[in-house]
Design a protein around this motif. Structure first.
Motif, mmCIF file in Angstrom:
data_model
loop_
_atom_site.group_PDB
_atom_site.id
_atom_site.type_symbol
_atom_site.label_atom_id
_atom_site.label_comp_id
_atom_site.label_asym_id
_atom_site.label_seq_id
_atom_site.Cartn_x
_atom_site.Cartn_y
_atom_site.Cartn_z
ATOM 1 N N SER A 94 0.833 -1.207 0.000
ATOM 2 C CA SER A 94 0.000 0.000 0.000
ATOM 3 C C SER A 94 0.861 1.248 0.000
ATOM 4 O O SER A 94 0.612 2.196 -0.747
ATOM 5 C CB SER A 94 -0.926 0.021 1.212
ATOM 6 N N ARG A 95 1.891 1.244 0.836
ATOM 7 C CA ARG A 95 2.795 2.399 0.885
ATOM 8 C C ARG A 95 3.497 2.611 -0.454
ATOM 9 O O ARG A 95 3.619 3.734 -0.940
ATOM 10 C CB ARG A 95 3.816 2.239 2.015
ATOM 11 N N ALA A 96 3.936 1.525 -1.062
ATOM 12 C CA ALA A 96 4.616 1.627 -2.366
ATOM 13 C C ALA A 96 3.653 2.135 -3.443
ATOM 14 O O ALA A 96 4.028 2.929 -4.303
ATOM 15 C CB ALA A 96 5.205 0.276 -2.766
ATOM 16 N N LEU A 97 2.400 1.702 -3.372
ATOM 17 C CA LEU A 97 1.389 2.165 -4.333
ATOM 18 C C LEU A 97 1.207 3.670 -4.224
ATOM 19 O O LEU A 97 1.228 4.381 -5.230
ATOM 20 C CB LEU A 97 0.064 1.438 -4.079
ATOM 21 N N PHE A 98 1.038 4.170 -3.000
ATOM 22 C CA PHE A 98 0.803 5.605 -2.812
ATOM 23 C C PHE A 98 2.058 6.440 -3.028
ATOM 24 O O PHE A 98 1.960 7.624 -3.330
ATOM 25 C CB PHE A 98 0.180 5.872 -1.435
ATOM 26 N N ALA A 99 3.229 5.814 -2.924
ATOM 27 C CA ALA A 99 4.484 6.523 -3.209
ATOM 28 C C ALA A 99 4.811 6.484 -4.700
ATOM 29 O O ALA A 99 5.795 7.066 -5.138
ATOM 30 C CB ALA A 99 5.630 5.902 -2.415
ATOM 31 N N ASP A 100 3.969 5.799 -5.474
ATOM 32 C CA ASP A 100 4.162 5.627 -6.917
ATOM 33 C C ASP A 100 5.508 4.950 -7.217
ATOM 34 O O ASP A 100 6.166 5.252 -8.201
ATOM 35 C CB ASP A 100 4.038 6.962 -7.664
ATOM 36 N N ASP A 101 5.898 4.021 -6.338
ATOM 37 C CA ASP A 101 7.113 3.228 -6.536
ATOM 38 C C ASP A 101 6.691 1.925 -7.202
ATOM 39 O O ASP A 101 6.507 0.899 -6.544
ATOM 40 C CB ASP A 101 7.792 2.978 -5.184
ATOM 41 N N ARG A 102 6.522 1.955 -8.519
ATOM 42 C CA ARG A 102 5.961 0.822 -9.264
ATOM 43 C C ARG A 102 6.812 -0.445 -9.138
ATOM 44 O O ARG A 102 6.282 -1.538 -9.022
ATOM 45 C CB ARG A 102 5.790 1.194 -10.741
ATOM 46 N N ARG A 103 8.116 -0.292 -9.200
ATOM 47 C CA ARG A 103 8.997 -1.465 -9.129
ATOM 48 C C ARG A 103 8.847 -2.173 -7.776
ATOM 49 O O ARG A 103 8.683 -3.381 -7.713
ATOM 50 C CB ARG A 103 10.450 -1.050 -9.353
ATOM 51 N N ARG A 104 8.914 -1.400 -6.706
ATOM 52 C CA ARG A 104 8.765 -1.993 -5.366
ATOM 53 C C ARG A 104 7.368 -2.583 -5.199
ATOM 54 O O ARG A 104 7.203 -3.679 -4.664
ATOM 55 C CB ARG A 104 9.038 -0.931 -4.302
ATOM 56 N N PHE A 105 6.362 -1.860 -5.662
ATOM 57 C CA PHE A 105 4.980 -2.309 -5.553
ATOM 58 C C PHE A 105 4.791 -3.670 -6.221
ATOM 59 O O PHE A 105 4.283 -4.613 -5.614
ATOM 60 C CB PHE A 105 4.049 -1.262 -6.167
ATOM 61 N N THR A 106 5.205 -3.787 -7.481
ATOM 62 C CA THR A 106 5.023 -5.056 -8.199
ATOM 63 C C THR A 106 5.851 -6.174 -7.567
ATOM 64 O O THR A 106 5.428 -7.335 -7.573
ATOM 65 C CB THR A 106 5.344 -4.915 -9.698
ATOM 66 N N GLY A 107 6.999 -5.832 -7.011
ATOM 67 C CA GLY A 107 7.803 -6.836 -6.317
ATOM 68 C C GLY A 107 7.115 -7.357 -5.065
ATOM 69 O O GLY A 107 7.142 -8.562 -4.774
ATOM 70 N N LEU A 108 6.486 -6.471 -4.315
ATOM 71 C CA LEU A 108 5.823 -6.854 -3.067
ATOM 72 C C LEU A 108 4.586 -7.722 -3.292
ATOM 73 O O LEU A 108 4.244 -8.554 -2.454
ATOM 74 C CB LEU A 108 5.441 -5.605 -2.269
ATOM 75 N N ILE A 109 3.911 -7.525 -4.415
ATOM 76 C CA ILE A 109 2.685 -8.301 -4.663
ATOM 77 C C ILE A 109 2.933 -9.492 -5.585
ATOM 78 O O ILE A 109 1.996 -10.206 -5.933
ATOM 79 C CB ILE A 109 1.553 -7.409 -5.218
ATOM 80 N N ALA A 110 4.177 -9.735 -5.961
ATOM 81 C CA ALA A 110 4.508 -10.788 -6.929
ATOM 82 C C ALA A 110 4.025 -12.171 -6.499
ATOM 83 O O ALA A 110 3.642 -12.981 -7.352
ATOM 84 C CB ALA A 110 6.013 -10.811 -7.183
ATOM 85 N N ASP A 111 4.019 -12.471 -5.201
ATOM 86 C CA ASP A 111 3.627 -13.801 -4.729
ATOM 87 C C ASP A 111 2.147 -13.914 -4.380
ATOM 88 O O ASP A 111 1.704 -14.960 -3.915
ATOM 89 C CB ASP A 111 4.475 -14.190 -3.508
ATOM 90 N N TRP A 112 1.376 -12.865 -4.586
ATOM 91 C CA TRP A 112 -0.055 -12.917 -4.310
ATOM 92 C C TRP A 112 -0.747 -13.776 -5.372
ATOM 93 O O TRP A 112 -0.198 -13.982 -6.462
ATOM 94 C CB TRP A 112 -0.638 -11.511 -4.306
ATOM 95 N N PRO A 113 -1.963 -14.262 -5.104
ATOM 96 C CA PRO A 113 -2.680 -15.049 -6.121
ATOM 97 C C PRO A 113 -2.723 -14.290 -7.456
ATOM 98 O O PRO A 113 -2.982 -13.086 -7.497
ATOM 99 C CB PRO A 113 -4.074 -15.209 -5.513
ATOM 100 N N ALA A 114 -2.442 -15.018 -8.531
ATOM 101 C CA ALA A 114 -2.235 -14.404 -9.850
ATOM 102 C C ALA A 114 -3.384 -13.496 -10.293
ATOM 103 O O ALA A 114 -3.144 -12.388 -10.773
ATOM 104 C CB ALA A 114 -1.984 -15.488 -10.891
ATOM 105 N N ASP A 115 -4.623 -13.946 -10.143
ATOM 106 C CA ASP A 115 -5.753 -13.139 -10.626
ATOM 107 C C ASP A 115 -5.897 -11.839 -9.834
ATOM 108 O O ASP A 115 -6.191 -10.786 -10.403
ATOM 109 C CB ASP A 115 -7.059 -13.930 -10.579
ATOM 110 N N ILE A 116 -5.678 -11.916 -8.534
ATOM 111 C CA ILE A 116 -5.759 -10.715 -7.694
ATOM 112 C C ILE A 116 -4.623 -9.766 -8.058
ATOM 113 O O ILE A 116 -4.831 -8.576 -8.287
ATOM 114 C CB ILE A 116 -5.717 -11.083 -6.196
ATOM 115 N N ARG A 117 -3.404 -10.290 -8.120
ATOM 116 C CA ARG A 117 -2.233 -9.474 -8.456
ATOM 117 C C ARG A 117 -2.413 -8.793 -9.819
ATOM 118 O O ARG A 117 -2.207 -7.590 -9.960
ATOM 119 C CB ARG A 117 -0.989 -10.366 -8.472
ATOM 120 N N ASP A 118 -2.815 -9.568 -10.818
ATOM 121 C CA ASP A 118 -2.956 -9.016 -12.171
ATOM 122 C C ASP A 118 -4.023 -7.935 -12.236
ATOM 123 O O ASP A 118 -3.869 -6.937 -12.944
ATOM 124 C CB ASP A 118 -3.263 -10.129 -13.177
ATOM 125 N N HIS A 119 -5.115 -8.124 -11.486
ATOM 126 C CA HIS A 119 -6.179 -7.119 -11.509
ATOM 127 C C HIS A 119 -5.735 -5.833 -10.807
ATOM 128 O O HIS A 119 -6.056 -4.733 -11.266
ATOM 129 C CB HIS A 119 -7.460 -7.674 -10.885
#
Length: 198
Positions: free
Chosen positions: A163-188
């Motif tokens: 959430s913090r990475a999302l609001f900081a617009d840190d796309r690389r960190r954000f996508t890294g943090l959610i990489a292991d989440w369920p695929a459909d949730i992560r992709d959406h």
């Protein structure tokens, strides 16, 4: 239920899996035909806001679609209760009167503008929308991603950090943090967060 914009897109999830995505009618009928399970609830999301929404799925398919079509139509003058006095504005054109509170000096300036206060206010709003359009779209995309994320991923690992990475617009960190989440949730989430780039 609130009005549904004609171009609005929706996504339904059953548990952690994406069930359907598309216009309201298409998603509603898919959900209606899917047997819910107690351990995997079906939730429909408005892709524009990321918030969950309920569709009235009672009755035949035609009845469901008719109700959704009615919600996509702007309210007409005929839908107002007959005993209510008619308000200001031009409802047939989509002009609706609402209250605005300003200081006397603001009212003086507005009334001195060509066309009066209403025309001046509309011009100011249109200018502001043009000037801040990209930022507004980025904010709306980020907010939609966060609302969806809160509902579907609030209990997943690293939710707070993501959430913090999302609001900081840190796309690389954000996508890294959610990489292991369920695929459909992560992709959406990524789709919603990046919709301002489309």
């Amino acid at each position: 239920m609130a009005m549904i914009p004609m171009q609005a897109m929706f996504t339904a999830f059953i548990g952690q899996r994406r069930l359907a995505s598309g216009p309201a009618g298409e998603v509603a009928l898919t959900v209606k035909r899917t047997a819910p399970r107690p351990d995997e609830p079906i939730i429909i999301f408005d892709n524009g806001t990321g918030r969950s929404i309920d569709f009235d799925l009672r009755g035949r398919d035609e009845e469901v679609l008719a109700r959704l079509a009615k919600l996509a139509q702007p309210p007409s003058e005929e839908t107002a209760p007959p005993n209510e006095p008619r308000g200001r504005g031009r409802p047939k054109l989509g002009v609706v009167a609402r209250e605005v509170t300003l200081l006397p000096r603001h009212w003086e300036w507005l009334s001195a503008q060509p066309g009066g206060a209403s025309v001046a206010l509309r011009k100011l709003v249109d200018e502001a929308r043009r000037a801040s359009g990209d930022k507004d779209r980025e904010r709306q995309a980020r907010d939609a991603a966060y609302h969806f994320m809160s509902t579907m991923a609030g209990n997943l690992p690293q939710f707070e950090e993501a959430s913090r990475a999302l609001f900081a617009d840190d796309r690389r960190r954000f996508t890294g943090l959610i990489a292991d989440w369920p695929a459909d949730i992560r992709d959406h989430i990524v789709k919603l967060a990046c919709s301002d780039r489309a």
